[in-house]
Write an enzyme that holds these catalytic residues in place. Sequence first.
Site, PDB file in Angstrom:
ATOM      1  N   ASN A   9       1.829   1.785  -0.963  1.00  0.00           N
ATOM      2  CA  ASN A   9       3.103   2.332  -0.504  1.00  0.00           C
ATOM      3  C   ASN A   9       3.186   3.773  -1.011  1.00  0.00           C
ATOM      4  OD1 ASN A   9       5.729   3.012   0.018  1.00  0.00           O
ATOM      5  ND2 ASN A   9       6.641   1.512  -1.389  1.00  0.00           N
ATOM      6  N   LYS A  11       5.319   5.959  -0.393  1.00  0.00           N
ATOM      7  CA  LYS A  11       6.698   6.454  -0.544  1.00  0.00           C
ATOM      8  C   LYS A  11       6.797   7.862   0.050  1.00  0.00           C
ATOM      9  CE  LYS A  11       7.216   3.420  -4.434  1.00  0.00           C
ATOM     10  NZ  LYS A  11       7.984   3.055  -5.593  1.00  0.00           N
ATOM     11  N   HIS A  95      12.426  -2.876   0.840  1.00  0.00           N
ATOM     12  CA  HIS A  95      11.963  -2.311  -0.431  1.00  0.00           C
ATOM     13  C   HIS A  95      13.187  -2.022  -1.302  1.00  0.00           C
ATOM     14  CE1 HIS A  95      10.357   0.440  -3.387  1.00  0.00           C
ATOM     15  NE2 HIS A  95       9.177  -0.102  -3.126  1.00  0.00           N
ATOM     16  N   GLU A  97      14.008   0.377  -3.036  1.00  0.00           N
ATOM     17  CA  GLU A  97      14.607   1.720  -2.884  1.00  0.00           C
ATOM     18  C   GLU A  97      15.494   1.758  -1.642  1.00  0.00           C
ATOM     19  OE1 GLU A  97      10.861   3.731  -3.352  1.00  0.00           O
ATOM     20  OE2 GLU A  97      10.874   3.023  -5.423  1.00  0.00           O
ATOM     21  N   GLU A 167       8.938  -7.613  -6.247  1.00  0.00           N
ATOM     22  CA  GLU A 167       8.940  -6.338  -6.960  1.00  0.00           C
ATOM     23  C   GLU A 167      10.178  -6.248  -7.851  1.00  0.00           C
ATOM     24  OE1 GLU A 167       6.313  -3.255  -4.770  1.00  0.00           O
ATOM     25  OE2 GLU A 167       8.362  -3.030  -4.113  1.00  0.00           O
ATOM     26  N   GLY A 173       7.818   2.024 -10.645  1.00  0.00           N
ATOM     27  CA  GLY A 173       7.740   3.445 -11.004  1.00  0.00           C
ATOM     28  C   GLY A 173       8.091   3.724 -12.452  1.00  0.00           C
ATOM     29  N   SER A 212       4.490  -0.996 -10.977  1.00  0.00           N
ATOM     30  CA  SER A 212       3.598  -0.420 -11.994  1.00  0.00           C
ATOM     31  C   SER A 212       2.239  -1.124 -12.095  1.00  0.00           C
ATOM     32  CB  SER A 212       4.288  -0.381 -13.367  1.00  0.00           C
ATOM     33  OG  SER A 212       5.448   0.421 -13.291  1.00  0.00           O
TER      34      SER A 212
HETATM   35  P1  PGA Z   1       4.928   1.487  -8.340  1.00  0.00           P
HETATM   36  O1  PGA Z   1       5.746   1.154  -6.994  1.00  0.00           O
HETATM   37  O2  PGA Z   1       3.576   0.863  -8.195  1.00  0.00           O
HETATM   38  O3  PGA Z   1       4.881   2.999  -8.377  1.00  0.00           O
HETATM   39  O4  PGA Z   1       5.714   0.914  -9.464  1.00  0.00           O
HETATM   40  C1  PGA Z   1       5.606  -0.077  -6.329  1.00  0.00           C
HETATM   41  C2  PGA Z   1       6.477  -0.101  -5.112  1.00  0.00           C
HETATM   42  O5  PGA Z   1       7.589   0.408  -5.167  1.00  0.00           O
HETATM   43  O6  PGA Z   1       6.078  -0.608  -4.044  1.00  0.00           O
END
Ligand code: PGA
Length: 252
Positions: A9, A11, A95, A97, A167, A173, A212
Amino acid sequence: MRRPIVAGNWKMHGTRVDNARLIEELLSRYPDRSIAQCLVCPPFVYLQEVGRLLRDGPIGLGAQDVCAEAQGAFTGEVSAAMLKDVGCGHVIVGHSERRWVYHESDQLVARKFAAAQARALVPILCVGEQLSDREAGRTEEVIARQLDVVLELCGVSALESAVIAYEPVWAIGTGRSATPEQAEVVHAFIRERIGARDAKIAMATRILYGGSVKAGNAAELFDQPDVDGGLIGGASLNAEEFLAILAAAGSR
Ligand code: PGA
């Protein structure tokens, strides 16, 4: 056996130059035989060009979001048909976000899931609790609610052509991944919840972990019996890291 998936992803990252370099690196060092399925999810504007760079190779193309409506006066939105038209096979829906920054409701996420499937896109349905939910002992309640809304709208058989990603919001993140044990507890819970409706579908559904994941912790996460790969954010922007994660998924 469930074939593991590793999805990147991206982003809101990348430029045309960065993307071309990353895809070139991924393709030139892609393992000959990978047991795991692999895909990348660039921002909308880059989908078509990244699709071209992927050249029908081993890496698939996915989008990060989709409109719940099929077409019409929805300024700024992108439909499932459009994603299909530019070569996407998958799309992330719900997601965290999108849920937390853009206030998408469980109902809207479920409608996006349905819109994706109506155009034969495989939705990657994200579910996950916030830190406050976990601390209050509400993790399972939150996950069950997010999952049930989709199951009620689309039916359990919809999971035959979908993927789930657990998640935990507090792990995304932040560099603070869930422990393999914490991930497994929730993955097993999700599988059980699906199993209450259909045991066979529950056994076949792939449940990815995201939050992460890096080369250094991927193997122990993917070793868990109910973890079928990962949804990778930050580490998917680095070819070496992403390929190491793919290798970890392929050797589970
Ligand atoms: P990350 O994000 O691996 O940077 O923690 C995962 C995601 O949001 O899909």
